[in-house]
Structure formats: structure tokens, C-alpha cells
Design a protein around this motif. Structure first.
Motif, PDB file in Angstrom:
ATOM      1  N   TYR A 184      44.998  32.798  40.967  1.00 46.69           N
ATOM      2  CA  TYR A 184      44.948  33.754  42.226  1.00 46.69           C
ATOM      3  C   TYR A 184      44.569  32.901  43.540  1.00 46.69           C
ATOM      4  N   ASP A 185      45.009  33.503  44.603  1.00 46.41           N
ATOM      5  CA  ASP A 185      44.784  32.782  46.052  1.00 46.41           C
ATOM      6  C   ASP A 185      43.696  33.572  46.686  1.00 46.41           C
ATOM      7  N   ASP A 186      43.299  34.890  46.484  1.00 45.89           N
ATOM      8  CA  ASP A 186      42.440  35.563  47.393  1.00 45.89           C
ATOM      9  C   ASP A 186      41.495  36.414  46.363  1.00 45.89           C
ATOM     10  N   ILE A 187      41.412  36.052  45.167  1.00 51.71           N
ATOM     11  CA  ILE A 187      40.443  36.447  44.173  1.00 51.71           C
ATOM     12  C   ILE A 187      40.113  35.359  43.089  1.00 51.71           C
ATOM     13  N   ASP A 188      38.954  35.772  42.421  1.00 50.70           N
ATOM     14  CA  ASP A 188      38.577  34.906  41.292  1.00 50.70           C
ATOM     15  C   ASP A 188      38.323  35.847  40.307  1.00 50.70           C
ATOM     16  N   VAL A 189      38.662  35.422  38.992  1.00 50.65           N
ATOM     17  CA  VAL A 189      38.302  36.386  37.781  1.00 50.65           C
ATOM     18  C   VAL A 189      37.754  35.381  36.575  1.00 50.65           C
ATOM     19  N   ALA A 190      36.616  35.959  36.349  1.00 49.54           N
ATOM     20  CA  ALA A 190      36.004  34.821  35.094  1.00 49.54           C
ATOM     21  C   ALA A 190      35.661  35.941  34.042  1.00 49.54           C
ATOM     22  N   VAL A 191      36.087  35.660  32.812  1.00 49.29           N
ATOM     23  CA  VAL A 191      35.636  36.480  31.648  1.00 49.29           C
ATOM     24  C   VAL A 191      34.895  35.620  30.718  1.00 49.29           C
ATOM     25  N   GLY A 192      33.667  36.172  30.480  1.00 51.72           N
ATOM     26  CA  GLY A 192      32.578  35.407  29.544  1.00 51.72           C
ATOM     27  C   GLY A 192      32.691  35.826  28.334  1.00 51.72           C
ATOM     28  N   ASP A 193      32.186  34.871  27.612  1.00 45.62           N
ATOM     29  CA  ASP A 193      32.069  35.003  25.970  1.00 45.62           C
ATOM     30  C   ASP A 193      31.349  36.241  25.764  1.00 45.62           C
ATOM     31  N   ASP A 194      30.291  37.033  26.481  1.00 38.20           N
ATOM     32  CA  ASP A 194      29.463  38.044  26.157  1.00 38.20           C
ATOM     33  C   ASP A 194      29.768  39.350  26.449  1.00 38.20           C
ATOM     34  N   GLY A 195      31.194  39.409  26.860  1.00 38.07           N
ATOM     35  CA  GLY A 195      31.831  40.778  27.333  1.00 38.07           C
ATOM     36  C   GLY A 195      31.933  41.088  28.540  1.00 38.07           C
ATOM     37  N   ARG A 196      31.447  40.260  29.582  1.00 34.53           N
ATOM     38  CA  ARG A 196      31.797  40.714  30.884  1.00 34.53           C
ATOM     39  C   ARG A 196      32.838  39.812  31.649  1.00 34.53           C
ATOM     40  N   LEU A 238      39.819  42.519  52.910  1.00 37.06           N
ATOM     41  CA  LEU A 238      41.171  42.922  52.076  1.00 37.06           C
ATOM     42  C   LEU A 238      42.496  42.753  52.593  1.00 37.06           C
ATOM     43  N   SER A 239      43.168  41.924  52.145  1.00 37.84           N
ATOM     44  CA  SER A 239      44.686  41.692  52.630  1.00 37.84           C
ATOM     45  C   SER A 239      45.488  42.380  51.510  1.00 37.84           C
ATOM     46  N   ASP A 240      46.755  42.612  51.963  1.00 30.14           N
ATOM     47  CA  ASP A 240      47.675  43.072  51.009  1.00 30.14           C
ATOM     48  C   ASP A 240      47.939  42.200  49.836  1.00 30.14           C
ATOM     49  N   ARG A 241      47.993  40.945  49.942  1.00 31.72           N
ATOM     50  CA  ARG A 241      48.014  40.018  48.796  1.00 31.72           C
ATOM     51  C   ARG A 241      46.676  40.068  47.898  1.00 31.72           C
ATOM     52  N   MET A 242      45.498  40.256  48.622  1.00 34.00           N
ATOM     53  CA  MET A 242      44.443  40.407  47.734  1.00 34.00           C
ATOM     54  C   MET A 242      44.406  41.828  47.024  1.00 34.00           C
ATOM     55  N   ALA A 243      44.867  42.747  47.729  1.00 28.57           N
ATOM     56  CA  ALA A 243      45.095  44.184  46.922  1.00 28.57           C
ATOM     57  C   ALA A 243      45.836  43.886  45.767  1.00 28.57           C
TER      58      ALA A 243
END
Length: 263
Positions: free
Chosen positions: A5-17, A31-36
């Protein structure tokens, strides 16, 4: 999760978070339209991961979200076009509010306008004492457009919400704790520890029961009492058929901590 992604980051851990970070620090994570659009896509992708038990929403570099990006307004100005735009934005907030796993807003720095509305949609709000929370849209000649006129009043009461919205007021996190908006208030130094404590609490809870409890609370809130109670009864029947329910009751009888597997 494989998309970049350009405007966010997503991290998924091994522990369920899963941690969804708003990543526009130069604009205080506005909050931009692209971020939304990216947040909405990320929510859909995270939900597909059955191992995720809790979602944390936070901002980069010490700010949650300073509101909608008004520095680059859209070209369209006709009322019906703006209505379509904000209906699209509303889909994001509705999606976050109805996300089937527990959601935690990690509030630091500015949490204003659309950022406040984003936090309204989360199940638990953890805030550092230095955070500033408010809905300043009226000072720009507009009104909250992401559900702020509706969700905020349901969270803190009609009178307080009217005062905040009509005067464009900001409050510190301690005041918003008194109003019932903030669930966990901490000093700035202890913020990460307080956030971690909430996340860890969710990680050991039964996933199916949490999902059905959230669905029942949300679905029954606007329904009649009789309809809500029937939803509760139906959900209870489903929960009692899970392995987690059997594990929870057995652990209680054996005086030990349960090991919930989401089954």
C-alpha cells in the motif's frame, strides 16, 4: 497479506494480531481518498486470515490521524458528487465498525475529525494522556461526514456531542475518558505497555464467542429489545456448540487458564 500500500502499512503477526498503521506522517496521517480505499481493502484481506484474533489501528510517528486531507480537495464540487464521495467514505467506517474481530484504536497525538470518527468505530480505545481528540469540521464551514454526527453522540451522549461538534472543540484524553470515549488512559511513557496489555487480553479470548458477541451487540443496538434478545439466544446456541465453550467450562472446573483455539 501480499499487497503493498501507499498510505497505510499492514503487519500480521504469528501470534494472531494484525496492525494497520496509517502512514502519511508528513500530513499527520490525514485521511485521503486513497488511504480510505486502502484501509477498506486491507480490512477485507485481514478478515480472510482466520488466524487473526485482534486488529490494532494506529498512526505513524506519534499521531493517530489529524482528520480528512483538506490540503488537496477533490475537483468535483456538485452536491450529488460530494454525497457519493462521502457515502463511499461511510462504507469504510461501517466496515470497520462491523469488523468481526475485536479492534483497538491506539490514540496518540492528534485524533481529529475523520481520525476521531475512525476511532469511534473501534471496540476499544487506548489513549496517551497527551492525545488531542476532537471534531473541528465546523471551523472549516463543514460538518463531520464519516458518521461523527451519529456515532459520537451514541458514545458520549447527545449533549456533549452537540457541544463538541457545534463548537469544533478539542479535548485532552483525560476529558474524553470522563466522557466515556477513551477506555484505557495512560501516560505517554506507558502507552505501548498499556496497548500491549489490551491486545494480549484479546489474544487469549475465544474468537468465535467474541465474533458472535460483537455481532449481537451491534445488531441488537438499533433493534427492539425482543429482537435483540432473540439474536442473543440464537448466538448463544451457536457458541455453546463450539470446542472453545467446552474448553472454557472444563478449564473453569479444573481451575486453570483456558486454551481457546477458535474452534
Amino acid at each position: 497479506m501480499s499487497r503493498e500500500y501507499d498510505d497505510i502499512d499492514v503487519a500480521v503477526g504469528d501470534d494472531g494480531r494484525a496492525v494497520l498503521s496509517l502512514d502519511r506522517p508528513d500530513s499527520l496521517n490525514a485521511l485521503s481518498d486513497r488511504m480510505a480505499d486502502e484501509i477498506l481493502d486491507a480490512l477485507n484481506r485481514v478478515e480472510e486470515d482466520d488466524d487473526v484474533r485482534v486488529l490494532v489501528v494506529r498512526g505513524r510517528d506519534g499521531n493517530f490521524c489529524a482528520g480528512a486531507d483538506v490540503g488537496s480537495p477533490p475537483a468535483e464540487t456538485k452536491p450529488h458528487q460530494q454525497t457519493r464521495r462521502f457515502r463511499r467514505l461511510r462504507r469504510l467506517f461501517d466496515r470497520l465498525e462491523g469488523f468481526p474481530r475485536p479492534t483497538v484504536a491506539a490514540i496518540e497525538g492528534y485524533c481529529l475529525g475523520g481520525g476521531c470518527e475512525l476511532a469511534c468505530c473501534c471496540d476499544t480505545r487506548v489513549a496517551a494522556e497527551s492525545a488531542t481528540i476532537g471534531v473541528p469540521e465546523i471551523t472549516l464551514g463543514v460538518i463531520p461526514a464519516g458518521g461523527g454526527t451519529q456515532r459520537l453522540s451514541r458514545l458520549i451522549g447527545l449533549s456533549r456531542a452537540r457541544d463538541m461538534i457545534l463548537r469544533g472543540k478539542h479535548h485532552d484524553a483525560a476529558t474524553m475518558r470522563e466522557y466515556g470515549f477513551v477506555h484505557e488512559l495512560t501516560d505517554d511513557e506507558g502507552f505501548e505497555d498499556a496497548l500491549e496489555a489490551v491486545v494480549e487480553e484479546y489474544l487469549v479470548r475465544p474468537p468465535v464467542a467474541m465474533e458472535l458477541a460483537k455481532l449481537t451487540v451491534n445488531g441488537g443496538f438499533e433493534a427492539s429489545l425482543a429482537s435483540g434478545l432473540e439474536m442473543e439466544a440464537l448466538a448463544t446456541g451457536v457458541v455453546f456448540g463450539t470446542d472453545d465453550a467446552r474448553e472454557g467450562l472444563e478449564a473453569f472446573r479444573e481451575n486453570r487458564a483456558p486454551d481457546f483455539r477458535g474452534e
